[in-house]
Design a protein around this motif. Structure first.
Motif, PDB file in Angstrom:
ATOM      1  N   SER A 173      -2.528  -5.472   1.190  1.00 45.52           N
ATOM      2  CA  SER A 173      -3.096  -6.165   2.347  1.00 45.52           C
ATOM      3  C   SER A 173      -4.559  -6.513   2.122  1.00 45.52           C
ATOM      4  O   SER A 173      -5.176  -7.160   2.972  1.00 45.52           O
ATOM      5  CB  SER A 173      -2.950  -5.287   3.606  1.00 45.52           C
TER       6      SER A 173
ATOM      7  N   ASP B 124      -2.384  -4.045   8.046  1.00 45.50           N
ATOM      8  CA  ASP B 124      -1.335  -4.182   7.041  1.00 45.50           C
ATOM      9  C   ASP B 124      -0.194  -5.083   7.496  1.00 45.50           C
ATOM     10  O   ASP B 124       0.890  -5.057   6.898  1.00 45.50           O
ATOM     11  CB  ASP B 124      -0.776  -2.800   6.688  1.00 45.50           C
ATOM     12  N   ASP B 125      -0.410  -5.886   8.527  1.00 43.31           N
ATOM     13  CA  ASP B 125       0.678  -6.726   9.021  1.00 43.31           C
ATOM     14  C   ASP B 125       1.064  -7.815   8.023  1.00 43.31           C
ATOM     15  O   ASP B 125       2.179  -8.311   8.038  1.00 43.31           O
ATOM     16  CB  ASP B 125       0.289  -7.375  10.347  1.00 43.31           C
TER      17      ASP B 125
ATOM     18  N   MET C 207       2.665   1.331  10.032  1.00 39.34           N
ATOM     19  CA  MET C 207       2.611  -0.030  10.550  1.00 39.34           C
ATOM     20  C   MET C 207       2.911  -0.041  12.029  1.00 39.34           C
ATOM     21  O   MET C 207       3.859   0.589  12.495  1.00 39.34           O
ATOM     22  CB  MET C 207       3.619  -0.907   9.811  1.00 39.34           C
ATOM     23  N   ARG C 208       2.091  -0.790  12.766  1.00 42.37           N
ATOM     24  CA  ARG C 208       2.322  -0.859  14.205  1.00 42.37           C
ATOM     25  C   ARG C 208       3.624  -1.598  14.462  1.00 42.37           C
ATOM     26  O   ARG C 208       4.082  -2.398  13.667  1.00 42.37           O
ATOM     27  CB  ARG C 208       1.174  -1.592  14.891  1.00 42.37           C
TER      28      ARG C 208
ATOM     29  N   GLY D 241      -2.816  -6.241  13.011  1.00 44.10           N
ATOM     30  CA  GLY D 241      -2.926  -5.003  12.261  1.00 44.10           C
ATOM     31  C   GLY D 241      -3.405  -5.234  10.842  1.00 44.10           C
ATOM     32  O   GLY D 241      -3.179  -6.301  10.249  1.00 44.10           O
TER      33      GLY D 241
ATOM     34  N   LYS E 141       5.443  -7.715  14.506  1.00 41.02           N
ATOM     35  CA  LYS E 141       5.702  -8.565  13.360  1.00 41.02           C
ATOM     36  C   LYS E 141       4.920  -8.121  12.131  1.00 41.02           C
ATOM     37  O   LYS E 141       3.820  -7.595  12.237  1.00 41.02           O
ATOM     38  CB  LYS E 141       5.331 -10.004  13.698  1.00 41.02           C
ATOM     39  N   ALA E 142       5.513  -8.355  10.981  1.00 39.71           N
ATOM     40  CA  ALA E 142       4.847  -8.099   9.703  1.00 39.71           C
ATOM     41  C   ALA E 142       5.455  -9.017   8.665  1.00 39.71           C
ATOM     42  O   ALA E 142       6.612  -9.436   8.786  1.00 39.71           O
ATOM     43  CB  ALA E 142       4.993  -6.639   9.279  1.00 39.71           C
TER      44      ALA E 142
ATOM     45  N   ARG F 173      -2.152 -15.227   9.930  1.00 40.65           N
ATOM     46  CA  ARG F 173      -2.481 -14.175  10.894  1.00 40.65           C
ATOM     47  C   ARG F 173      -2.748 -14.765  12.277  1.00 40.65           C
ATOM     48  O   ARG F 173      -2.263 -14.256  13.285  1.00 40.65           O
ATOM     49  CB  ARG F 173      -3.713 -13.406  10.424  1.00 40.65           C
TER      50      ARG F 173
ATOM     51  N   ALA G 192       9.446  -5.793   7.613  1.00 46.72           N
ATOM     52  CA  ALA G 192       8.717  -7.052   7.444  1.00 46.72           C
ATOM     53  C   ALA G 192       9.654  -8.231   7.214  1.00 46.72           C
ATOM     54  O   ALA G 192      10.775  -8.078   6.707  1.00 46.72           O
ATOM     55  CB  ALA G 192       7.744  -6.936   6.265  1.00 46.72           C
TER      56      ALA G 192
ATOM     57  N   LEU H  96      -0.962 -11.667  14.020  1.00 46.51           N
ATOM     58  CA  LEU H  96      -0.913 -10.448  13.215  1.00 46.51           C
ATOM     59  C   LEU H  96      -2.288  -9.800  13.249  1.00 46.51           C
ATOM     60  O   LEU H  96      -3.206 -10.242  12.574  1.00 46.51           O
ATOM     61  CB  LEU H  96      -0.501 -10.770  11.770  1.00 46.51           C
TER      62      LEU H  96
END
Length: 492
Positions: A120, A92-93, A46-47, A90, A50-51, A83, A161, A88
């Motif tokens: 995701s 998988d964010d 994960m970057r 990414g 935020k997630a 998103r 997250a 968001l």
């Protein structure tokens, strides 16, 4: 909840007359589950940034089909809105899981709960939702507690997250003392919703309750009970006027909670330390929340806020009931002390609005339009837009949340031996009807602002809205409560 109870004008007590007491001994109460080993994963792919891990807990008994349909039809649009608003980008964010439940045997012979793990891939979530149907349920209360516990035992959460649970239901759990409850001892496997709620709070999982009305308030204890559960996890109880508004309510709740998560990340440690200095009582949580609110107002801190029509009438008995639920270790400790609430629970305007709407669900539903940063209008409401068709989530959308001023010097509070806050302003009253706690300093009631008093004749109703406004005292209380729970010091 069965279909029949949902019909307008169906007499509450006659509903339970269909379920006479069984001529069998009540099973013994199982030993309570007191600890949960919540599973966390470290997502190195994960970057940074935020997630969100978001769980929908869905009541799948008789009267809930329209709400299941609403989540199913809007899941892409809901995720797309989140998103876009939160930036968001990414893959998988944002992850979504589903926990669906019915009831325990012999009230329901299909299943207690099922789940779809975090993913995701929103198309997978929608396909799972397509297979859900509302049926059965037996007596009034359902297997709510089992579904709440499944969020802790069946799912793997990400440490990085923001963690949220959205419960959508129109009936309470077993064991809280409702008339006609055929499983009076509570969850047969020993799960207790108060224990589960405290475990959620300690692990940074916020629970929102979407109350499907006017069914839930037909129960004598459900409104106060769920208010207490949401308070314990620093969430909010959201009475739903119609299934059309479900998507809007979910989006608004997630966006508001993300602002709370950002502030907890910035100042949560300092808030917990300040509460520790003041004695780690719930009264100290209230005092620090008020200090925090003043400081954040001085910083011109603004947050997203879900504005809902007044729905529940608050009474002295209902406030005491919320306190009793929150301060009990187990539900069977509190159940004998719950006071009857003799007045109606829903406002006349809410009843009229829903009667006119007919509790209908229109495919396509309603979602608010996305907002762009603006230096104008500090408290501009977001009108509910025309129906928005579902669409796949899009990566690469740019964040639209306005920039925020980071709080960097919250820690220097300064001690005060008077009833004045560190900023020189008098502390707000903390008795019933004022502030977060009752006279004993043990009655969090963060949802009172969303209800009304018996003598409140204000008839203004702007409908469900999402606003960006100066941070509220209610939100400061949620930040303070969640900070102390996450620090591992439970003020109960």
């Amino acid at each position: 909840m069965d279909d029949d109870m949902y019909e307008e004008g169906y007499p509450y007590m006659s509903y339970y007359a269909a379920y006479p007491p069984r001529l069998m001994a009540t099973p013994p109460r199982p030993d309570p589950v007191t600890h949960y080993d919540v599973r966390f994963i470290d997502d190195v792919s994960m970057r940074s940034g935020k997630a969100i891990d978001l769980v929908f807990v869905l009541d799948c008994t008789g009267s809930m089909q329209r709400y299941i349909n609403s989540v199913r039809d809007h899941i892409f649009a809901i995720c797309d809105m989140i998103r876009g608003e939160e930036g968001l980008n990414g893959t998988d964010d944002l992850r979504v899981a589903i926990v669906n439940y019915r009831d325990h045997k012999p009230q329901d012979n299909t299943y207690v709960y099922k789940f779809n793990p975090f993913t995701s891939d929103i198309a997978v979530v929608q396909n799972y939702l397509k297979g859900l149907t509302a049926a059965g349920g037996g007596d009034g209360p359902e297997a709510v507690t089992a579904a709440m516990a499944a969020c802790l035992t069946e799912l793997e959460w990400r440490r990085e997250a923001a963690r949220m649970v959205v419960l959508i239901a129109d009936a309470p759990p077993h064991g809280i003392g409702e008339s006609g409850d055929q499983i009076k001892q509570g969850d047969p496997d020993g799960h207790d919703p108060l224990v589960v709620a405290r475990a959620m709070a300690q692990h940074g999982i916020t629970m929102f309750m979407v109350a499907c009305e006017d069914t839930l308030s037909n129960y004598s204890r459900a409104v106060d009970f769920f208010t207490a559960i949401c308070n314990m996890t620093s969430g909010v109880m959201l009475p739903l006027t119609t299934a059309d508004l479900l998507a809007m309510t979910i989006v608004g709740s997630v966006l508001e909670n993300m602002d709370m998560e950002r502030l907890i990340g910035e100042i949560g440690r300092e808030v917990a330390e300040r509460i520790k200095e003041k004695g780690e009582s719930l009264q100290s949580v209230e005092e620090v929340a008020q200090e925090l609110h003043e400081r954040l107002l001085l910083r011109n801190e603004q947050t997203k806020q879900v504005q809902l029509p007044d729905v529940y009438i608050q009474t002295e008995a209902s406030r005491k009931n919320v306190s009793a639920w929150m301060n009990a270790q187990y539900i069977y400790d509190a159940a004998p002390n719950i006071l009857p609430v003799v007045s109606r629970r829903l406002t006349d305007k809410f009843r009229k609005t829903n009667h006119n709407a007919g509790f209908q669900y229109t495919p396509g539903g309603r979602l608010p339009p996305r907002r762009r940063p603006s230096s104008e209008a500090k408290s501009e409401p977001v009108a509910i837009a025309a129906p928005v068709p579902s669409s796949p989530s899009r990566a690469g959308t740019s964040p639209t949340s306005p920039g925020r001023r980071i709080v960097q010097d919250f820690k220097p509070f300064g001690a005060s031996s008077t009833n004045m806050s560190v900023f020189g302003a008098p502390m707000l009253p903390t008795g019933p009807g004022g502030g977060m706690f009752g006279s004993a300093g043990r009655t969090p009631n963060m949802n009172a602002m969303r209800g009304r008093d018996d003598n409140d004749d204000d008839d203004d109703d702007e409908g469900t809205q999402l606003r960006r406004d100066a941070i509220s005292l209610d939100q400061a209380r949620r930040i303070a409560t969640q900070s102390v729970f996450r620090a591992g010091r439970l003020p109960l």
